[in-house]
Design a protein around this motif. Structure first.
Motif, mmCIF file in Angstrom:
data_model
loop_
_atom_site.group_PDB
_atom_site.id
_atom_site.type_symbol
_atom_site.label_atom_id
_atom_site.label_comp_id
_atom_site.label_asym_id
_atom_site.label_seq_id
_atom_site.Cartn_x
_atom_site.Cartn_y
_atom_site.Cartn_z
ATOM 1 N N VAL A 56 0.846 -1.195 0.000
ATOM 2 C CA VAL A 56 0.000 0.000 0.000
ATOM 3 C C VAL A 56 0.881 1.243 0.000
ATOM 4 O O VAL A 56 1.857 1.319 0.750
ATOM 5 C CB VAL A 56 -0.951 0.016 1.224
ATOM 6 N N TYR A 84 2.197 1.313 10.617
ATOM 7 C CA TYR A 84 2.094 0.851 9.230
ATOM 8 C C TYR A 84 3.382 1.038 8.415
ATOM 9 O O TYR A 84 3.740 0.158 7.628
ATOM 10 C CB TYR A 84 0.945 1.585 8.523
ATOM 11 N N VAL A 90 3.143 -0.103 4.725
ATOM 12 C CA VAL A 90 2.722 1.055 3.937
ATOM 13 C C VAL A 90 3.935 1.896 3.574
ATOM 14 O O VAL A 90 4.854 2.067 4.377
ATOM 15 C CB VAL A 90 1.692 1.909 4.715
ATOM 16 N N TYR A 92 4.991 5.748 2.251
ATOM 17 C CA TYR A 92 4.398 7.086 2.399
ATOM 18 C C TYR A 92 5.152 8.116 1.580
ATOM 19 O O TYR A 92 6.381 8.128 1.539
ATOM 20 C CB TYR A 92 4.402 7.490 3.880
ATOM 21 N N ILE A 195 -4.789 6.605 -1.110
ATOM 22 C CA ILE A 195 -4.319 5.300 -0.658
ATOM 23 C C ILE A 195 -4.429 4.337 -1.821
ATOM 24 O O ILE A 195 -5.535 4.031 -2.283
ATOM 25 C CB ILE A 195 -5.126 4.819 0.563
ATOM 26 N N LEU A 217 -6.374 2.271 5.660
ATOM 27 C CA LEU A 217 -5.178 1.505 5.323
ATOM 28 C C LEU A 217 -5.419 -0.009 5.511
ATOM 29 O O LEU A 217 -4.973 -0.813 4.681
ATOM 30 C CB LEU A 217 -4.002 1.947 6.179
#
Length: 225
Positions: A56, A84, A90, A92, A195, A217
């Motif tokens: 993600v 995350y 995740v 970012y 996202i 998320l």
């Protein structure tokens, strides 16, 4: 109130150029880590944080002069990083979407880009944390330049490098390209999150919380399995 940098004429010229180029602009395919982009959601002008293997990618469009962005940065993002980003779930990316006073926003984001590398995100963090003080100093007797010069000095720039940064047309064009990419994607306010390419639906009438973003998320992670 008068802000003397970057030149408003230069900003206006580049903003017009960015608008003219928006319709024909093609998104780049690699990021600042070098080589190929880790995902289709990243671009050559990004400074991503987190694992390249994350399923993600969360993109945030924000401004260093936006109080809601500062709230998100200080009160939401640390939890997202801990739960995350640090565990590798995740990835970012912070993207600039300058808000009024435009000259101040542009100046802050320019310092971050001129710093480059890992320092870029550190500068953003400092500017968010000092947002209120910087705006107050910019309106005071020492003015905007000294307020932002102090930040630049703390990250190893000297005054000559700072002045050159404020006149760096290439970096200004990059900021406009990033902003215009946000506009094309539907960004109308800050902070705005995407996202895995889907715009996050922010709550109406209150600030975004870590719980709000965590649920989104979690949903994206479940779909990405």
């Amino acid at each position: 109130m008068s802000y003397q940098f970057p030149s408003q004429g230069l900003i206006s010229k580049i903003l017009v150029l960015g608008t003219l180029l928006l319709a024909s602009a093609c998104g780049p395919t690699a990021n600042n880590e070098g080589g190929k982009a880790a995902s289709t959601f990243e671009t050559a002008t990004d400074f991503p944080i987190g694992s390249k293997d994350a399923k993600v990618v969360m993109i945030e469009y924000a401004s260093i002069t936006c109080p809601h962005c500062a709230n998100f940065h200080l009160n939401v993002l640390p939890t997202i990083k801990e739960n995350y980003i640090a565990p590798g779930k995740v990835r970012y990316v912070f993207r600039e979407f300058p808000t009024p006073p435009i000259e101040l926003a542009m100046a802050g984001h320019l310092i971050a880009r001129c710093a480059g590398g890992e320092k870029r995100n550190q500068v953003i963090d400092t500017l968010m944390r000092q947002q209120g003080d910087l705006v107050s100093q910019a309106q005071g007797p020492t003015g905007a330049k000294q307020a932002f010069l102090n930040v630049a000095l703390s990250f190893g720039m000297n005054e000559s490098q700072f002045d050159a940064c404020m006149k760096n047309e290439e970096q200004l064009k990059t900021l406009v390209e990033v902003r215009d990419g946000g506009i094309a994607a539907g960004v109308t306010g800050t902070p705005t999150l995407f996202i895995n390419g889907v715009m996050f639906e922010a709550p109406i009438g209150r600030e975004i919380t870590a719980e709000d973003v965590g649920k989104a998320l979690d949903g994206a992670l479940a779909k990405a399995k």
